[in-house]
Design an enzyme around this catalytic site. Structure first.
Site, mmCIF file in Angstrom:
data_model
loop_
_atom_site.group_PDB
_atom_site.id
_atom_site.type_symbol
_atom_site.label_atom_id
_atom_site.label_comp_id
_atom_site.label_asym_id
_atom_site.label_seq_id
_atom_site.Cartn_x
_atom_site.Cartn_y
_atom_site.Cartn_z
ATOM 1 N N ASP A 494 1.511 -2.239 1.893
ATOM 2 C CA ASP A 494 1.734 -3.597 2.402
ATOM 3 C C ASP A 494 0.502 -4.469 2.181
ATOM 4 O O ASP A 494 -0.605 -3.968 1.912
ATOM 5 C CB ASP A 494 2.073 -3.514 3.899
ATOM 6 N N ASP A 564 11.382 -9.484 4.742
ATOM 7 C CA ASP A 564 11.479 -9.060 6.139
ATOM 8 C C ASP A 564 12.750 -9.606 6.786
ATOM 9 O O ASP A 564 13.097 -9.212 7.893
ATOM 10 C CB ASP A 564 10.256 -9.545 6.933
HETATM 11 C C1 GLA Z 1 5.167 -6.431 7.170
HETATM 12 C C2 GLA Z 1 6.276 -5.738 6.433
HETATM 13 C C3 GLA Z 1 7.227 -5.113 7.410
HETATM 14 C C4 GLA Z 1 6.470 -4.154 8.296
HETATM 15 C C5 GLA Z 1 5.316 -4.850 8.984
HETATM 16 C C6 GLA Z 1 4.441 -3.872 9.727
HETATM 17 O O1 GLA Z 1 5.634 -7.542 7.842
HETATM 18 O O2 GLA Z 1 6.936 -6.620 5.574
HETATM 19 O O3 GLA Z 1 8.283 -4.459 6.744
HETATM 20 O O4 GLA Z 1 6.004 -3.089 7.512
HETATM 21 O O5 GLA Z 1 4.502 -5.541 8.055
HETATM 22 O O6 GLA Z 1 3.381 -4.472 10.358
#
Ligand code: GLA
Length: 746
Positions: A494, A564
């Site tokens: 990420d 997300d």
């Molecule tokens: C980001 C990702 C999510 C999740 C969060 C965790 O927003 O896109 O899928 O992994 O971080 O903090």
């Protein structure tokens, strides 16, 4: 077979792809390279004639009447009467700031199923050698271009702008540009604009690819192309950092699309002997519409991009300091060098929406048991597993297991997951640090920052300076250790915030502005090194959702987290844009809870599944709260997905209809041999009792028979192509969806 022809007498080159041609030739005694053609295939002798027609005239910079056909410079070093967007801008030590060059060498090679041409242009006064590189691939119409700058002189040269490619379009009266735009939770949505005189700039200045714009485009003359037909020129930049693409209708009336790494705030000091490889920029031409363009991208990305690492020498893989032997983690099943794009994506479960930061061994095991019951093949623990990480204020940077949540480390959970028949995956965000972390307390100078300026936080975190070799070593070491110590077979990588204060005070006066490019090269090198050391581990690119989706990162990962936003209705538009360039198999799509945590929308479980089944299926809901009925239905849908998976992930995608323009959205996936057909369709609320017409399918054999795999009903191909298929449930349901499988019988 793709090939490259050189006409030595005329000084021209012709790149021949499967069905298109691209040509350029030398002019002004080798001081210029003129663009001649990009479009349908050409006879080998044609480029010489095209160059001769130009009559040796220099390109015009304004409109004026002339009988000769204008041929613009293929790649434009700034200097002389050049006022359009240049390709290259360099400053020399004696104050000279323009570039003049001469053709000095060419190299032709045939690596694998491709042919590569490199042309060197040398500035004799300062020794800067600019290599224009072109690659064409057997069986494809994609042309890949990149540029290498080499310093053969003796004084530093400062590069201020250096594009990967400059794509000239043929002269047409008017052009439509389509591109992808968005924001967090709303990535990769299609937008379009008619280009007028002047310049349209789309870019990221954020250090990453960005949610706001994606470095992909299509251009079609007069806005006449459709999904099914018409001329389309399309391009995609393979770069995961700040980028800039310029679409310019020049004063002389020609359109070019050019770009690469963003020049904003960037410069790169080349020292004698140095080399700078710029990212590749791929493009293609088709006369068969947007659908054909995206199918071409999908097939080429599967064959030549996914997991292939570096194809141009941009990043050397980073290796363990002490051990370059490439020891494998215990989970290594061994990744074949050439099969990354061909492997099917497992059905994945991710616990983020279910638990947020509240992860624990017991809670994750209970979710894993539920996940395995519905047929999940890979279980992923998301954020919250490491020391100090109870919310997003602390912990990033301290990549050791939180013993209050996992008293014996991750091993017991991984064993349980493996015993349940699933592989184990883990979330990390290695480029980041919270102020509240041991790492930041020990190394506050490791983050990008400016002296006497605020260190602006975003999600309470700062960005580590990966351009620093010590920081890059440390990041590599942390993830290498995690993979070596645990049976981890999947990493969700990420990157949750854009850059700010992109400074490196210790390098003041020594070109700290290089970080914009160096960060990404370093990231690529880390990922390439980890993949080489742990060939059994697969990777996903995530950046607060789909903020890092591009052909550069796709060389280092098997899949991309699309957004997300897991609301299936919203996802339709996001996925529609995403699959313009990226194949369905890399598009990670989860089924989550209803009502959706973010939008509050309620949608049937089947609908949520059918939208997620259009890509690589994942489950992200809180399975501990799913009823037995939901669990049973989910298990059936996962089983159905496994049946259609090879066709969805590796077949050819036809977009039959799109909401809201059409009464439903529908995809057809066709196996390469044409025998298996999968239809996924979804629709919103009905209005005024209006019916939804049958769905006309595409690319079938009109005289063949096709049978519905669920009810045995048979159809002629002609019937499905012209009369259409009545989708089950389409007359009654609001927010309904359908999955139909057809098999060719004769
Ligand atoms: C980001 C990702 C999510 C999740 C969060 C965790 O927003 O896109 O899928 O992994 O971080 O903090």
């Amino acid at each position: 077979m793709a090939d490259i022809w050189h006409d030595q007498t005329a000084g021209t080159w012709l790149l021949q792809t499967r069905s298109t041609g691209y040509a350029f030739g030398l002019a002004d005694s080798g001081a210029a390279l003129r663009h001649l053609h990009w479009g349908p295939g050409l006879p080998a002798a044609a480029p010489a004639a095209l160059l001769a027609e130009a009559g040796g005239e220099p390109p015009r910079w304004e409109r004026y009447r002339s009988s000769a056909r204008e041929r613009p410079d293929e790649y434009v070093p700034w200097g002389g009467l050049r006022y359009d967007e240049p390709s290259l801008k360099a400053d020399y030590a004696d104050g000279t700031r323009s570039t003049e060059w001469r053709f000095t060498a060419q190299r032709l090679s045939r690596p694998g199923a491709s042919a590569t041409l490199e042309l060197d242009f040398t500035d004799p006064a300062y020794g800067l050698v600019t290599t224009l590189a072109y690659r064409v691939y057997d069986e494809f119409d994609v042309i890949e271009r990149w540029v290498v700058l080499r310093h053969g002189g003796d004084q530093p040269i400062v590069i201020r702008q250096a594009h990967s490619a400059n794509w000239w379009l043929p002269d047409r009266a008017c052009w439509r540009l389509r591109y992808l735009h968005g924001g967090w939770g709303a990535e990769t949505r299609l937008a379009q604009v008619t280009l007028g005189p002047g310049k349209l700039v789309l870019e990221s200045r954020r250090g990453t690819t960005s949610h706001q714009f994606n470095p992909w485009f299509t251009l079609d003359p007069g806005g006449r192309a459709t999904e099914e037909g018409g001329e389309v020129w399309a391009g995609a930049l393979a770069w995961s950092g700040s980028w800039k693409l310029v679409y310019e209708l020049t004063a002389a009336g020609h359109l070019h699309a050019c770009g690469g790494c963003n020049d904003f705030d960037w410069s790169h000091r080349l020292m004698p002997g140095d080399r700078l490889v710029l990212p590749s920029f791929a493009a293609l031409y088709t006369d068969a519409g947007f659908g054909a363009a995206s199918r071409e991208w999908h097939a080429w990305v599967r064959a030549h991009v996914i997991g292939r690492g570096d194809r141009t020498g941009l990043a050397e893989p980073r290796r363990r300091a002490a051990d370059a032997s490439g020891a494998r983690g215990p989970g290594s099943s061994g990744r074949g060098p050439d099969d990354d794009g061909q492997r099917l994506r497992p059905v994945l479960y991710n616990s983020w929406e279910a638990t947020s930061f509240a992860v624990s061994q017991g809670g994750q095991e209970r979710l894993a048991e539920r996940a395995s019951r519905i047929g999940v093949e890979r279980f992923v623990v998301d954020d919250g597993w490491f020391r100090g990480r109870d919310n997003d204020h602390a912990g990033l940077g301290d990549w050791t297991v939180d013993e209050s949540k996992f008293p014996l480390g991750l091993a017991p959970l991984i064993k349980r997951v493996n015993d349940l028949g699933m592989s184990f995956g883990l979330w990390v965000e290695p480029e980041m640090v919270n102020r509240d972390s041991d790492l930041y307390r020990a190394h506050p100078d490791w983050v990008y920052h400016f002296a006497h300026r605020t260190r602006t936080e975003h999600r309470n975190q700062l960005v580590l300076n990966l351009a620093r070799p010590d920081v890059a070593d440390w990041v590599f070491g942390q993830i290498d250790r995690l993979l070596a110590e645990n049976n981890i077979e999947f990493i969700k990588w990420d990157m949750n915030r854009p850059f700010s204060e992109p400074g490196w005070p210790a390098e003041a006066g020594r070109n700290p502005e290089r970080i914009w490019v160096e960060h990404v090269r370093s990231l690529y090198a880390i990922l390439d090194g980890l993949r080489a050391a742990h060939p059994g581990v697969e990777f996903e690119s995530c950046s607060g959702g789909g903020g890092r989706a591009d052909l550069g990162i796709l060389g280092r990962v098997e899949q991309i987290w699309t957004s997300d936003n897991t609301d299936a209705w919203d996802r339709i538009a996001i996925q529609e844009g995403f699959t313009q360039v990226f194949p369905p198999q890399v598009m990670m799509a989860w089924v989550t809870d209803s009502p959706n945590w973010w939008t509050g929308r309620r949608l049937p479980l089947r609908f949520r599944f059918h939208v997620a089944m259009a890509g690589a299926l994942g489950i992200g809901g809180d399975l501990s709260r799913w009823t037995e009925r939901e669990m049973t239905e989910a298990a059936e849908l996962v089983t159905a997905y496994k049946v259609i998976r090879p066709v969805v992930q590796q077949g050819r995608l036809y977009r039959l209809a799109s909401v809201p323009a059409d009464p439903y959205g529908a995809h057809e996936y066709l196996s390469d041999d044409g025998t298996q057909v999968v239809i996924l369709a979804w629709w919103g609320p009905s209005s005024c009792g209006g019916g939804r017409p049958p769905l006309r399918l595409a690319a079938l054999d009109p005289v063949a028979r096709y049978a519905d795999a669920d009810n045995g009903q048979q159809y002629w191909g002609a019937e499905l192509l012209h009369e259409g298929l009545t989708l089950p449930g389409v007359r009654q349901d609001d927010f309904g969806s359908a999955l139909v499988r057809l098999a060719r019988r004769s």
